[in-house]
Enzyme design. Structure first.
Site, PDB file in Angstrom:
ATOM      1  N   HIS A 138     -27.141  12.446  17.066  1.00  0.00           N
ATOM      2  CA  HIS A 138     -26.563  11.523  16.071  1.00  0.00           C
ATOM      3  C   HIS A 138     -25.292  10.864  16.618  1.00  0.00           C
ATOM      4  O   HIS A 138     -25.155   9.631  16.583  1.00  0.00           O
ATOM      5  CB  HIS A 138     -26.256  12.301  14.782  1.00  0.00           C
ATOM      6  N   GLU A 139     -24.389  11.670  17.128  1.00  0.00           N
ATOM      7  CA  GLU A 139     -23.141  11.124  17.658  1.00  0.00           C
ATOM      8  C   GLU A 139     -23.377  10.324  18.945  1.00  0.00           C
ATOM      9  O   GLU A 139     -22.697   9.328  19.187  1.00  0.00           O
ATOM     10  CB  GLU A 139     -22.134  12.247  17.918  1.00  0.00           C
ATOM     11  N   HIS A 172     -24.362   6.840  17.873  1.00  0.00           N
ATOM     12  CA  HIS A 172     -23.200   6.005  17.572  1.00  0.00           C
ATOM     13  C   HIS A 172     -22.546   5.491  18.860  1.00  0.00           C
ATOM     14  O   HIS A 172     -22.173   4.312  18.953  1.00  0.00           O
ATOM     15  CB  HIS A 172     -22.175   6.828  16.778  1.00  0.00           C
ATOM     16  N   GLY A 193       2.797   4.438   1.141  1.00  0.00           N
ATOM     17  CA  GLY A 193       3.350   4.879   2.410  1.00  0.00           C
ATOM     18  C   GLY A 193       3.996   3.806   3.246  1.00  0.00           C
ATOM     19  O   GLY A 193       4.391   4.069   4.391  1.00  0.00           O
ATOM     20  N   THR A 194       4.135   2.589   2.714  1.00  0.00           N
ATOM     21  CA  THR A 194       4.710   1.504   3.517  1.00  0.00           C
ATOM     22  C   THR A 194       6.228   1.415   3.395  1.00  0.00           C
ATOM     23  O   THR A 194       6.841   0.580   4.044  1.00  0.00           O
ATOM     24  CB  THR A 194       4.096   0.156   3.106  1.00  0.00           C
ATOM     25  N   GLY A 195       6.854   2.237   2.542  1.00  0.00           N
ATOM     26  CA  GLY A 195       8.312   2.302   2.528  1.00  0.00           C
ATOM     27  C   GLY A 195       8.984   1.665   1.330  1.00  0.00           C
ATOM     28  O   GLY A 195      10.151   1.276   1.424  1.00  0.00           O
ATOM     29  N   LYS A 196       8.297   1.554   0.190  1.00  0.00           N
ATOM     30  CA  LYS A 196       8.903   0.923  -0.988  1.00  0.00           C
ATOM     31  C   LYS A 196      10.038   1.781  -1.546  1.00  0.00           C
ATOM     32  O   LYS A 196      11.156   1.305  -1.773  1.00  0.00           O
ATOM     33  CB  LYS A 196       7.829   0.701  -2.065  1.00  0.00           C
ATOM     34  N   PRO A 217       0.838  -1.215   0.000  1.00  0.00           N
ATOM     35  CA  PRO A 217       0.000   0.000   0.000  1.00  0.00           C
ATOM     36  C   PRO A 217       0.867   1.257   0.000  1.00  0.00           C
ATOM     37  O   PRO A 217       2.066   1.216   0.328  1.00  0.00           O
ATOM     38  CB  PRO A 217      -0.798  -0.128   1.305  1.00  0.00           C
TER      39      PRO A 217
END
EC number: 3.4.24.-
Length: 654
Positions: free
Chosen positions: A466-467, A470, A246-249, A244
């Protein structure tokens, strides 16, 4: 007598930079100076540049009447140059005679356009009828080619030539020497020479232990090939880094460039593709040619999906696809008829599903290294790397920061550390404290707080309920992530948010899916229970619920009516199909089961909220009063939850 030391054939890099390339700016400036000198020469040497132009009436009434004309020269049957007698030059009206800059011949004092030669001769004859025979003016005819006329048709060609020289120079600026006209097909890869130490090393690549071991082994292949070849093994030709964003490739490739101690060529996949046909394939050939000349060496191609997309029916309607010819050349260089020894290719992509199958087969990219999102221990190591340059408070707990950031990539962690330092600097602090990291984490996930956003009291009450819906549903459901904070302060695009601490799990069961659906529908259900109608504020929740329900039914096979059938396509080929990979009857059945699943979850959510309606109202009033409710306040209103949760959050619903 001591002779000066001879210069080495191989100059230093600094000396080579000082030398202008062939066809460089020195020759261009010479052409421009020569062109400007010719224009200046034509202006200054032209005798008519300072000659006064007159009409026939002035010639007849003034010059002819005073007998001041010595001779008239007709140039190219168009212009008459009028020369004044020397004894009349001192007259203020006639002025001094003009002289050419590069000639000793005195120039004409006047000039006149004659129209036609016959008309001019007739007028001049009639005007001199009263003149004595010896005083009649002599008329001479000359044909001249002036510098101005020559430059008038040379100038457009010169401008076109200079424009093309400029254009070709821009195209060849990134090439390696030589004439820019032939350099647009050359590779633009950046070369890191052997012995050059990069600022990024393997110590800066935290976590990713298995991937780092694989890559370090590739570097060892090039340094000590006999260790592997003596047993008959072949050195891998290609290594594909997949993961994915941002994983450091790319960071891993930078570390390889610093640690390999062999020539390292790096470029992006998009640099192969140009508007000119054949340039991409030419750059691939040139890249591998340069790499083979400096073997053993490493080639790194970032975002290889820009040039390595699958060849299929989508390109069948194109007569000549430049990307496809570039890919064909890349396949040939990786494992073609010719030898390819001593060159290892590293490539990185986050879209392996769109890559061509021929590119991924063994013999081309032998190894596929998958970089996943870091675990808790790996996040701790990543935090330690990015916390090095920061001035931290002694109360900072790196393990706590790692626990509060599940699902974060290395790039996300670097962003949080930077944001925390910016927030601390904005508050004029001497060190970065834990609350700065908490605020930075909320800023990265949910966006910037917008306390100045004007909301009517009625809308604010709807958002609070609403919150609170949740929060109450997720608090009493067993398989929902731990709730740690509820806020009705607008942040980013949302008017409120409920913050959770997700558990790090690899698989999700059906009961966990159902509880998550109920928690996502808690806000809309609370609005309907309290206000007897729903609002548009649940759009994000409904979108998430619908996608999750379709995933359960069509991908994971968690529906009893349809059974254990999955229409998920890991190859990505179904994206090119105009239709769906199932029949119309199956599509109707999937839609019906998804609708039943969401409806069942919604009814279950409403029953739970009606059962705990008192807690819902208390929490909503507390939100209207404080705007932000933390874990301690939630426990006072809702009681202790079954499992103790750590204070923090990394995900929002609502």
């Amino acid at each position: 007598m001591e002779q000066p030391p001879k210069k080495n054939k191989s100059d230093s890099p600094d000396e080579q930079k000082q030398k202008p390339p062939y066809g460089g700016y020195g020759i261009s400036w010479f052409y421009l100076m020569l062109f400007g000198f010719l224009i200046l020469f034509s202006i200054l040497s032209n005798p008519t540049s300072s000659t006064k132009e007159i009409s026939w009436s002035v010639l007849e009434d003034s010059l002819l009447a005073e007998r001041a004309i010595e001779k008239i020269v007709v140039i190219n049957k168009e212009i008459a140059e009028i020369y004044i007698k020397k004894d009349h030059l001192k007259d203020a009206k006639n002025g001094e005679g003009t002289e050419r800059l590069f000639s000793t011949v005195q120039g004409p004092q006047y000039r006149m356009n004659i129209g036609s030669v016959e008309t001019f001769e007739n007028k001049l004859y009639r005007a001199q009828q009263d003149f004595p025979q010896g005083e009649k003016i002599s008329v001479a005819y000359e044909s001249r080619t002036s510098w101005t006329s020559i430059l008038s048709w040379l100038l457009p060609f010169a401008i076109i030539i200079l424009f093309w020289m400029f254009l070709l120079r821009r195209m060849g600026r990134g090439s390696t020497g030589g004439n820019p006209l032939f350099n647009f097909g050359k590779s633009t890869a950046q070369l890191t020479e052997k012995g050059t130490k990069s600022s990024v090393t393997f110590e800066d690549v935290a976590g990713l232990k298995e991937a780092k071991t694989e890559v370090m082994e590739v570097v060892d292949f090039l340094k000590n090939p006999e260790t592997y070849t003596k047993l008959g093994a072949k050195i891998p030709k290609g290594v594909m880094l997949v993961g994915p964003p941002g994983t450091g490739k790319t960071l891993m490739a930078k570390a390889v460039a610093g640690e390999a101690q062999v020539p390292f060529f790096s470029m992006s996949g998009s640099e192969f593709v140009e508007m000119f046909v054949g340039v991409g394939a030419s750059r691939v050939r040139d890249l591998f040619k340069r790499a083979k000349e400096k073997s053993p060496s490493i080639i790194f191609i970032d975002e290889i999906d820009a040039v390595g997309r699958s060849r299929g029916k989508i390109n069948a309607f194109q007569a000549n696809d430049e990307r496809e010819s570039t890919l064909n050349q890349l396949l040939t260089e990786l494992d073609g008829f010719g030898p390819n020894t001593g060159v290892i290719v590293l490539a990185a992509t986050n879209r392996p599903d769109v890559l061509d199958k021929a590119l991924l087969r063994p013999g081309r990219f032998d190894r596929h290294i998958y970089l996943e999102l870091p675990t808790k221990e790996e996040r701790t190591e990543i935090f330690k790397v990015h916390l090095r340059p920061l001035k931290l408070s002694k109360k900072i707990n790196v393990g706590l920061l790692a626990k509060l950031s599940p699902g974060f990539s290395g790039a996300d962690i670097a962003n949080i550390c930077n944001e925390a330092a910016l927030i601390a600097a904005r508050k004029k602090k001497e060190v970065v404290e834990l609350e700065d990291f908490m605020e930075a984490r909320d800023r990265v996930i949910g966006g910037l707080e917008r306390k100045s956003k004007i909301i009517s009291p009625k809308e604010k009450e709807i958002v609070a309920y609403h919150e609170a819906g949740h929060a109450v549903v997720s608090w009493y459901l067993k398989h929902v992530d731990s709730l740690v904070k509820v806020s009705i302060i607008p942040r980013g695009k949302s008017l409120g948010s409920a913050w959770y601490l997700p558990e790090e799990r690899q698989i999700v069961t059906k009961s966990q899916f159902l509880d998550q659906l109920c928690a996502s529908l808690g806000g809309r259900a609370a609005e309907e229970i309290i206000f007897n109608e729903a609002s548009s504020g649940a759009l994000d929740d409904l979108e998430k619920v619908t996608k999750q329900a379709y995933t359960m039914v069509a991908y994971y096979g968690l529906d009893e009516e349809i059974g254990p059938i999955s229409f998920y396509d890991s190859t990505g080929q179904n994206e090119r199909m105009l239709g769906k990979p199932y029949s119309e009857n199956m599509a109707q059945l999937i839609d019906k089961e998804v609708q039943n699943l969401v409806t069942m979850a919604y009814e279950r959510t409403k029953k739970l909220l009606i059962q705990h309606k008192d807690e819902l109202q208390k929490l909503a009033k507390l939100l209207l009063k404080k705007e932000v409710v933390e874990k301690e306040d939630l426990e006072e209103v809702l009681g202790k939850r079954g499992v103790e949760v750590l204070e923090g959050s990394t995900e929002k619903i609502g």
